[in-house]
Write an enzyme that holds these catalytic residues in place. Sequence first.
Site, PDB file in Angstrom:
ATOM      1  N   LYS A  11      19.731  -1.292  49.697  1.00 54.45           N
ATOM      2  CA  LYS A  11      19.481   0.157  49.667  1.00 54.45           C
ATOM      3  C   LYS A  11      20.676   0.909  50.282  1.00 54.45           C
ATOM      4  CE  LYS A  11      14.606  -0.923  49.903  1.00 54.45           C
ATOM      5  NZ  LYS A  11      13.270  -0.450  50.073  1.00 54.45           N
ATOM      6  N   HIS A  95      14.075   1.406  40.291  1.00 51.37           N
ATOM      7  CA  HIS A  95      13.423   1.093  41.577  1.00 51.37           C
ATOM      8  C   HIS A  95      12.479   2.236  41.936  1.00 51.37           C
ATOM      9  CE1 HIS A  95      12.863   0.444  45.874  1.00 51.37           C
ATOM     10  NE2 HIS A  95      13.172  -0.819  45.634  1.00 51.37           N
ATOM     11  N   GLU A 167       6.827  -4.707  41.645  1.00 54.49           N
ATOM     12  CA  GLU A 167       6.805  -4.246  43.033  1.00 54.49           C
ATOM     13  C   GLU A 167       5.743  -3.161  43.198  1.00 54.49           C
ATOM     14  OE1 GLU A 167      10.869  -4.827  44.986  1.00 54.49           O
ATOM     15  OE2 GLU A 167      11.083  -3.051  43.766  1.00 54.49           O
ATOM     16  N   GLY A 173       8.330  -1.685  51.750  1.00 54.94           N
ATOM     17  CA  GLY A 173       8.744  -1.166  53.064  1.00 54.94           C
ATOM     18  C   GLY A 173       7.590  -0.796  53.978  1.00 54.94           C
ATOM     19  N   GLY A 235      13.863  -4.920  53.182  1.00 53.08           N
ATOM     20  CA  GLY A 235      14.021  -5.097  54.626  1.00 53.08           C
ATOM     21  C   GLY A 235      14.469  -6.500  55.028  1.00 53.08           C
TER      22      GLY A 235
HETATM   23  C1  PEP Z   1      12.498  -3.189  47.675  1.00 50.79           C
HETATM   24  O1  PEP Z   1      13.253  -2.351  48.145  1.00 50.79           O
HETATM   25  O2  PEP Z   1      12.559  -3.462  46.474  1.00 50.79           O
HETATM   26  C2  PEP Z   1      11.525  -3.842  48.556  1.00 50.79           C
HETATM   27  C3  PEP Z   1      10.698  -4.697  48.038  1.00 50.79           C
HETATM   28  O3  PEP Z   1      11.582  -3.492  49.888  1.00 50.79           O
HETATM   29  P1  PEP Z   1      10.808  -4.260  51.082  1.00 50.79           P
HETATM   30  O4  PEP Z   1      11.063  -5.721  50.918  1.00 50.79           O
HETATM   31  O5  PEP Z   1      11.409  -3.711  52.333  1.00 50.79           O
HETATM   32  O6  PEP Z   1       9.359  -3.950  50.949  1.00 50.79           O
END
Ligand code: PEP
Length: 251
Positions: A11, A95, A167, A173, A235
């Site tokens: 990110k 995303h 996702e 996050g 993260g």
């Molecule tokens: C992402 O940014 O695609 C993500 C899954 O973030 P995190 O692992 O922090 O939840």
Amino acid sequence: MRKPLMAGNWKMNKTVTEAVSVVKVLKSSIFDVTDVEVLICPAFTALYVVNSEVNGSNINIGAQNLFWEPKGAFTGEISSVMLKDIGCSYVLIGHSERRQYFNETDKSVNKKTKAALVAGLIPVICIGETFKEKEQSITFEAVEKQIKEGLVGLTPQQATIIVIAYEPVWAIGTGKIATPDQTQKLHIFIRKVYSQMYGYGVSQKIRILYGGSVNPTNVSDFMRQPDIDGCLAGGASLEVESFIKLVKYSK
Ligand code: PEP
């Protein structure tokens, strides 16, 4: 046989110096990993140097976004041609943070996906239901719409190249995770939609990643599911030691 892909999305984090020092450690710690493909997606500013650093190693580099035109008067944008030129092999598209804060739609995802494919980049298309959609019990419908509209007009051959990252937005996050069981069901569903669009063979070839608060403790539970072909971590990819643990998850 689908080779697992472990991807890190940095990110808007890390200066060039920070990025290079992380990559040096990563490179020497995972040089012997051959059964998992590794991808890191640094910020645009670090892509060029990070690529020089990983050149010849088993680490792939991807961008976090692109613009669909190859060049021209589009101030502030970066094209697929430019990304390919500096050594990227992957690019994240759609995303949830881009959909939420920068008004990305399935239409723009579709244009970006086509541009990435033309340039020879592998698109990692991010899909997933929001908390509201989950509460309304329309997760499957939301995901199906994102696939159908995001991939409109692609040939089966192009569709085979793509990586899908499922996702759930509420899990990104937040520390909240979808259970591996729930996720497996969604991944089967994504293959079913893919099968309707491009045929069974293609649906079995594509890699589908899970993303959303993946960490060294839960990664193996996800990776044990037969239809989860890897993870996209935010993260947990920022600290090199934790990303190494994701790459070297226990089978
Ligand atoms: C992402 O940014 O695609 C993500 C899954 O973030 P995190 O692992 O922090 O939840």
